[in-house]
Design a protein around this motif. Structure first.
Motif, PDB file in Angstrom:
ATOM      1  N   SER A   1       0.834  -1.195   0.000  1.00 60.33           N
ATOM      2  CA  SER A   1       0.000   0.000   0.000  1.00 60.33           C
ATOM      3  C   SER A   1       0.873   1.251   0.000  1.00 60.33           C
ATOM      4  CB  SER A   1      -0.909   0.026   1.233  1.00 60.33           C
ATOM      5  OG  SER A   1      -1.738  -1.110   1.266  1.00 60.33           O
ATOM      6  N   GLU A   2       0.722   2.039  -1.040  1.00 59.06           N
ATOM      7  CA  GLU A   2       1.310   3.365  -1.023  1.00 59.06           C
ATOM      8  C   GLU A   2       0.315   4.305  -0.342  1.00 59.06           C
ATOM      9  OE1 GLU A   2       3.964   4.271  -4.535  1.00 59.06           O
ATOM     10  OE2 GLU A   2       2.605   2.817  -5.458  1.00 59.06           O
ATOM     11  N   SER A   3       0.595   5.574  -0.295  1.00 61.22           N
ATOM     12  CA  SER A   3      -0.207   6.524   0.473  1.00 61.22           C
ATOM     13  C   SER A   3      -1.686   6.443   0.105  1.00 61.22           C
ATOM     14  CB  SER A   3       0.301   7.947   0.233  1.00 61.22           C
ATOM     15  OG  SER A   3      -0.461   8.881   0.954  1.00 61.22           O
ATOM     16  N   GLY A   4      -2.531   6.222   1.112  1.00 59.94           N
ATOM     17  CA  GLY A   4      -3.974   6.204   0.915  1.00 59.94           C
ATOM     18  C   GLY A   4      -4.518   4.932   0.313  1.00 59.94           C
ATOM     19  N   GLN A   5      -3.680   3.920   0.093  1.00 58.44           N
ATOM     20  CA  GLN A   5      -4.143   2.675  -0.533  1.00 58.44           C
ATOM     21  C   GLN A   5      -4.248   1.569   0.511  1.00 58.44           C
ATOM     22  OE1 GLN A   5      -1.113   2.081  -3.523  1.00 58.44           O
ATOM     23  NE2 GLN A   5      -2.312   3.165  -5.078  1.00 58.44           N
ATOM     24  N   HIS A   6      -4.908   0.484   0.097  1.00 60.37           N
ATOM     25  CA  HIS A   6      -5.043  -0.692   0.954  1.00 60.37           C
ATOM     26  C   HIS A   6      -4.807  -1.923   0.074  1.00 60.37           C
ATOM     27  CE1 HIS A   6      -6.683   1.555   4.403  1.00 60.37           C
ATOM     28  NE2 HIS A   6      -7.278   2.292   3.474  1.00 60.37           N
ATOM     29  N   LYS A   7      -3.566  -2.116  -0.342  1.00 55.24           N
ATOM     30  CA  LYS A   7      -3.235  -3.195  -1.259  1.00 55.24           C
ATOM     31  C   LYS A   7      -2.300  -4.192  -0.594  1.00 55.24           C
ATOM     32  CE  LYS A   7      -3.692  -0.535  -5.561  1.00 55.24           C
ATOM     33  NZ  LYS A   7      -2.993  -0.110  -6.804  1.00 55.24           N
TER      34      LYS A   7
ATOM     35  N   ALA B   1       9.513 -10.066  -2.361  1.00 53.01           N
ATOM     36  CA  ALA B   1      10.057  -8.971  -1.564  1.00 53.01           C
ATOM     37  C   ALA B   1       9.540  -7.659  -2.132  1.00 53.01           C
ATOM     38  CB  ALA B   1      11.590  -8.990  -1.567  1.00 53.01           C
ATOM     39  N   VAL B   2       9.556  -6.608  -1.301  1.00 53.91           N
ATOM     40  CA  VAL B   2       9.070  -5.299  -1.727  1.00 53.91           C
ATOM     41  C   VAL B   2       9.985  -4.234  -1.134  1.00 53.91           C
ATOM     42  CG1 VAL B   2       7.473  -5.085   0.221  1.00 53.91           C
ATOM     43  CG2 VAL B   2       7.035  -3.802  -1.881  1.00 53.91           C
ATOM     44  N   THR B   3      10.201  -3.174  -1.902  1.00 50.01           N
ATOM     45  CA  THR B   3      11.032  -2.084  -1.399  1.00 50.01           C
ATOM     46  C   THR B   3      10.307  -1.365  -0.266  1.00 50.01           C
ATOM     47  OG1 THR B   3      10.116  -0.612  -3.086  1.00 50.01           O
ATOM     48  CG2 THR B   3      12.180  -1.740  -3.612  1.00 50.01           C
ATOM     49  N   GLU B   4      11.074  -0.627   0.539  1.00 45.65           N
ATOM     50  CA  GLU B   4      10.481   0.028   1.699  1.00 45.65           C
ATOM     51  C   GLU B   4       9.460   1.089   1.302  1.00 45.65           C
ATOM     52  OE1 GLU B   4      13.156   1.472   4.599  1.00 45.65           O
ATOM     53  OE2 GLU B   4      13.886  -0.520   5.173  1.00 45.65           O
ATOM     54  N   ASP B   5       9.638   1.712   0.119  1.00 48.38           N
ATOM     55  CA  ASP B   5       8.665   2.714  -0.307  1.00 48.38           C
ATOM     56  C   ASP B   5       7.491   2.097  -1.063  1.00 48.38           C
ATOM     57  OD1 ASP B   5       9.753   2.021  -2.737  1.00 48.38           O
ATOM     58  OD2 ASP B   5      10.523   4.017  -3.226  1.00 48.38           O
ATOM     59  N   LYS B   6       7.457   0.762  -1.164  1.00 50.90           N
ATOM     60  CA  LYS B   6       6.354  -0.007  -1.780  1.00 50.90           C
ATOM     61  C   LYS B   6       6.227   0.223  -3.284  1.00 50.90           C
ATOM     62  CE  LYS B   6       5.236  -1.082   2.477  1.00 50.90           C
ATOM     63  NZ  LYS B   6       5.567  -2.386   3.059  1.00 50.90           N
ATOM     64  N   SER B   7       7.199   0.836  -3.925  1.00 50.87           N
ATOM     65  CA  SER B   7       7.079   1.140  -5.348  1.00 50.87           C
ATOM     66  C   SER B   7       7.467  -0.030  -6.235  1.00 50.87           C
ATOM     67  CB  SER B   7       7.947   2.352  -5.710  1.00 50.87           C
ATOM     68  OG  SER B   7       9.323   2.071  -5.480  1.00 50.87           O
ATOM     69  N   ILE B   8       8.348  -0.904  -5.763  1.00 54.15           N
ATOM     70  CA  ILE B   8       8.837  -2.028  -6.557  1.00 54.15           C
ATOM     71  C   ILE B   8       8.604  -3.323  -5.793  1.00 54.15           C
ATOM     72  CG2 ILE B   8      10.859  -3.145  -7.576  1.00 54.15           C
ATOM     73  CD1 ILE B   8       9.970  -0.802  -9.191  1.00 54.15           C
ATOM     74  N   LEU B   9       8.076  -4.290  -6.509  1.00 54.75           N
ATOM     75  CA  LEU B   9       7.835  -5.631  -5.985  1.00 54.75           C
ATOM     76  C   LEU B   9       8.737  -6.591  -6.754  1.00 54.75           C
ATOM     77  CD1 LEU B   9       5.785  -7.474  -4.281  1.00 54.75           C
ATOM     78  CD2 LEU B   9       4.561  -7.695  -6.442  1.00 54.75           C
ATOM     79  N   VAL B  10       9.323  -7.562  -6.059  1.00 56.34           N
ATOM     80  CA  VAL B  10      10.246  -8.500  -6.695  1.00 56.34           C
ATOM     81  C   VAL B  10       9.753  -9.929  -6.459  1.00 56.34           C
ATOM     82  CG1 VAL B  10      12.647  -9.191  -6.967  1.00 56.34           C
ATOM     83  CG2 VAL B  10      12.105  -6.884  -6.159  1.00 56.34           C
ATOM     84  N   THR B  11       9.750 -10.710  -7.537  1.00 56.09           N
ATOM     85  CA  THR B  11       9.388 -12.124  -7.445  1.00 56.09           C
ATOM     86  C   THR B  11      10.484 -12.960  -8.079  1.00 56.09           C
ATOM     87  OG1 THR B  11       8.140 -12.016  -9.539  1.00 56.09           O
ATOM     88  CG2 THR B  11       6.901 -11.694  -7.498  1.00 56.09           C
ATOM     89  N   ALA B  12      10.648 -14.182  -7.598  1.00 55.37           N
ATOM     90  CA  ALA B  12      11.639 -15.101  -8.152  1.00 55.37           C
ATOM     91  C   ALA B  12      11.104 -16.519  -8.046  1.00 55.37           C
ATOM     92  CB  ALA B  12      12.977 -14.971  -7.425  1.00 55.37           C
ATOM     93  N   ASP B  13      11.591 -17.395  -8.920  1.00 56.42           N
ATOM     94  CA  ASP B  13      11.141 -18.782  -8.889  1.00 56.42           C
ATOM     95  C   ASP B  13      12.334 -19.726  -8.934  1.00 56.42           C
ATOM     96  OD1 ASP B  13      11.937 -19.296 -11.606  1.00 56.42           O
ATOM     97  OD2 ASP B  13      10.108 -18.364 -12.312  1.00 56.42           O
ATOM     98  N   ALA B  14      12.069 -21.013  -8.832  1.00 51.40           N
ATOM     99  CA  ALA B  14      13.110 -22.034  -8.873  1.00 51.40           C
ATOM    100  C   ALA B  14      12.699 -23.100  -9.871  1.00 51.40           C
ATOM    101  CB  ALA B  14      13.323 -22.644  -7.493  1.00 51.40           C
ATOM    102  N   GLY B  15      13.648 -23.510 -10.723  1.00 48.07           N
ATOM    103  CA  GLY B  15      13.389 -24.510 -11.733  1.00 48.07           C
ATOM    104  C   GLY B  15      14.014 -24.111 -13.059  1.00 48.07           C
ATOM    105  N   ASP B  16      13.642 -24.824 -14.118  1.00 44.70           N
ATOM    106  CA  ASP B  16      14.147 -24.501 -15.449  1.00 44.70           C
ATOM    107  C   ASP B  16      13.614 -23.139 -15.895  1.00 44.70           C
ATOM    108  OD1 ASP B  16      15.415 -26.956 -15.494  1.00 44.70           O
ATOM    109  OD2 ASP B  16      13.750 -27.963 -16.524  1.00 44.70           O
ATOM    110  N   ASP B  17      14.458 -22.399 -16.605  1.00 45.03           N
ATOM    111  CA  ASP B  17      14.091 -21.071 -17.115  1.00 45.03           C
ATOM    112  C   ASP B  17      13.630 -20.133 -15.998  1.00 45.03           C
ATOM    113  OD1 ASP B  17      14.579 -21.859 -19.815  1.00 45.03           O
ATOM    114  OD2 ASP B  17      12.616 -22.819 -19.874  1.00 45.03           O
TER     115      ASP B  17
END
Length: 637
Positions: free
Chosen positions: A31-37, A70-86
């Motif tokens: 959630s950035e300012s005023g949001q509920h995400k 994971a997410v940055t402290e300012d909530k602007s960037i979200l990071v995802t990662a997986d395990a396996g081929d490709d």
């Protein structure tokens, strides 16, 4: 994935029900300012859910189930990662759901853990362990890598990379908020402290302090998670016993090969009395712990208890994530200068597939609910069965924990739930009039339940083997169940003396292999029933002469095996494929990836065509009528 891309696909994801509740740190407040995400992982997909607008934004692109979030402290960037081929790492803009950057194949097997630095400019990844054979035997390797996300950094290669010594697979990694060159990782038995030397070197320096039960005069359980203490360079590691081990610099004589600045275990403190520590994070001046006891605890830098939240009753904690906005927990103290507990509000994810929004002010204010607000609930355990209501926008699911969840897919809301004590559900099926839900269990029990309340109408136990297939006749008056032993049992409604009850007719050991298909066709006296199994035999049942006294009668056997191909699924073809005389046509799929059609009246093969050859042989087929199609239209999926 954009709307144009989704429209070009045969199937497009519209909504995700539930989330990957066993994934540590799999829920994040975005959630950035005023949001509920909130963001959560649902298998291969990350979902950003606006809990006020009740809208989802699905982030697709991973070829494997997501293992890290994971997410940055300012909530602007979200990071995802997986395990396996490709495997890959994707940095998403939370405002738009569009990818900002991608790290392709960071390691051969993908990632099992990651963390972002406090300024969001560095990301550290732990590789999934890879195993290979050498002349000296089996070797398992694991690596740690650091990527520079700044404008001057490169995502094509890591800024620093190191090999983790063999012997203990590392499962957790964390940056120090005070010094991003310092990193801690832990596995079950070892804790490593790493120091990057970027930009002077691409190598890591590391040290793994020994810790012994003899030193502390108590047993030390397996390690679970680690975190640095805010405002210091000390760290703590949780254990399965509910303890934390405190690591501090230069508090005792260094061991052989160690530097005075290397950390050592100086204290062990039990902070969760029942169960293990499953989550550790830091916010402001506090360390925050979550346990398998379902409790949240706040500790200061001296490990003194500052606040506790023990009334959620939502299950073992797997994720803790704090909001960006100032907390409503900050309120005027009654006495000037009195020190009050203040912290941002936070989300808690649990292995019972629940996400709870907690107000930190609930610790001291009596007018704030102590249990928090449940904002999400899903299926926990592996999904075992699913069935769609034939007339209402509802479906029911079951996990292997023995719980039923009924959902409305129009309103996206949970309708009702039911937990079976000491039972695991294997299969679910609605009658075509929607008046009953048939539940097949792994202990051979058949339950007929009310679809509105999920309460039992009747229950039968005529087998000790697990249910593998269910079928209900078109007139909704006959139920067939197949079990693992190759037996088919019949239950009918209003048969004989019991005019308003379901009655057990009998059972027959029809197959010598696992039954892979079971299907009814027709109405009333013309109703037919077939089964097919891995033994390559198609069986037709004589329903007209089957009764409580006579038991289940068979009409005929037909060998449909073709060489080494094993039947894996069966369905009755839609009316448009029936024979010129109106006879039913059966479709089978087999282990050779072929579809075969049979004239059910004469039980002769009509056609053989190649089917999909990826993803393994088909295990289930469902006949459907596309929207707008006439009565003769239809297809199978």
């Amino acid at each position: 994935m954009g709307m144009e891309q989704q429209q070009q696909q045969a199937l497009g994801l519209q909504w995700a029900f539930g989330f990957s509740c066993d994934l540590n740190n799999g829920v994040a407040d975005v959630s950035e300012s005023g949001q509920h995400k909130i963001c959560y992982v649902a298998a291969h997909t990350a979902v950003i859910y606006d809990r006020i607008e009740r809208q989802q934004m699905v982030l697709q692109g991973h070829c494997n189930p997501i293992t890290c979030l994971a997410v940055t402290e300012d909530k602007s960037i979200l990071v995802t990662a997986d395990a396996g081929d490709d495997a890959m790492v994707v940095l998403w803009r939370t405002a738009t759901g569009q990818p900002a950057h991608t790290i392709n194949s960071p390691f051969p097997g993908g990632c099992v853990a990651m963390d972002l630095s406090a300024d969001g400019l560095l990301i550290v990844l732990l590789s999934a362990p890879t195993t290979f054979e050498t002349d000296e035997g089996t070797v398992t390797e694991q690596s740690i890598g650091l990527w520079d996300l700044s404008e001057n950094g490169s995502l094509d290669q890591p800024a620093a990379i190191g090999s983790i010594p063999a012997g203990d697979i590392q499962t957790c990694v964390r940056f120090s908020s005070e010094d991003p060159t310092q990193i801690v990782t832990n596995g079950r038995q070892r804790v490593y402290f790493w120091r990057s030397q970027v930009p002077f070197s691409r190598e890591f320096k590391y040290y793994s302090p020994p810790v012994s039960a003899r030193d502390f005069k108590q047993t030390i359980g397996d390690f679970t998670v680690s975190v640095f203490i805010p405002g210091t360079l000390m760290a703590v590691t949780g254990t399965v016993d509910g303890d934390v081990v405190l690591w501090e610099e230069g508090k005792s004589a260094p061991e052989a090969g160690a530097r005075p600045s290397d950390r050592r275990a100086v204290k062990i403190l039990r902070i969760h009395l029942e169960g293990s520590i499953t989550a550790l994070t830091a916010v402001d001046k506090y360390i925050v712990s979550g346990g398998s006891d379902g409790c949240i605890r706040f500790y200061d830098a001296k490990l003194r208890l500052a606040a506790w939240f023990d009334d959620m009753h939502a299950g073992p904690v797997t994720s803790i994530s704090f909001s960006l906005a100032d907390s409503n927990a900050v309120w005027e103290a009654e006495e000037a200068g009195a020190e009050r507990f203040t912290a941002p509000d936070f989300l808690v994810g649990t292995s019972k597939s629940r996400v709870v929004c907690m107000k930190s002010s609930a610790f001291e204010r009596v007018d704030v609910p102590k249990s928090g607000e449940q904002v999400l609930e899903g299926v926990y355990g592996h999904l075992a069965a699913l069935a769609a209501h034939p007339l209402r926008p509802e479906f029911v699911t079951s996990g292997d924990a023995g719980v039923l969840w009924a959902w409305n897919y129009s309103t996206k809301q949970l309708v009702t739930t039911r937990e079976f004590e000491k039972l695991r559900v294997g299969h679910l099926l609605y009658a075509c009039d929607g008046m009953v839900l048939v539940v097949g269990c792994t202990n051979g029990t058949l339950r007929i339940v009310d679809p509105n309340t999920l309460a039992d109408k009747q229950a039968f136990r005529f087998s000790t083997s697990a249910c593998v297939k269910l079928a209900v006749s078109a007139d909704c008056r006959t139920i067939a169940m197949a079990d693992e032993s190759g037996m088919v049992a019949l239950v009918t409604y209003g048969h004989g003396r019991l005019k308003d009850k379901w009655e057990f007719i009998g059972k027959h050991g029809s197959h010598t292999g696992l039954i892979t298909g079971l299907a009814f066709e027709g109405l009333g006296a013309a109703t037919q029933l077939w089964s097919v199994g891995e033994d390559g035999v198609l069986v037709e049942y004589d329903l007209a002469n089957s009764s409580v006294g006579a038991g289940v009668r068979l009409a005929r056997y037909t060998d449909v095996g073709r060489g080494a191909a094993i039947p894996t699924a069966m369905a009755v073809a839609p009316p448009s494929m029936h024979t010129p005389a109106g006879g039913a046509v059966l479709i089978t799929a087999d282990s050779a990836f072929k579809f075969r059609t049979y004239d059910a009246t004469h039980q002769v093969r009509q056609r053989t065509v190649i089917g999909p050859t990826y993803g393994g042989p088909l295990a289930q087929m469902q006949v459907f009528t596309p929207a707008g199609a006439g009565g003769g239209g239809g297809g199978a999926a």
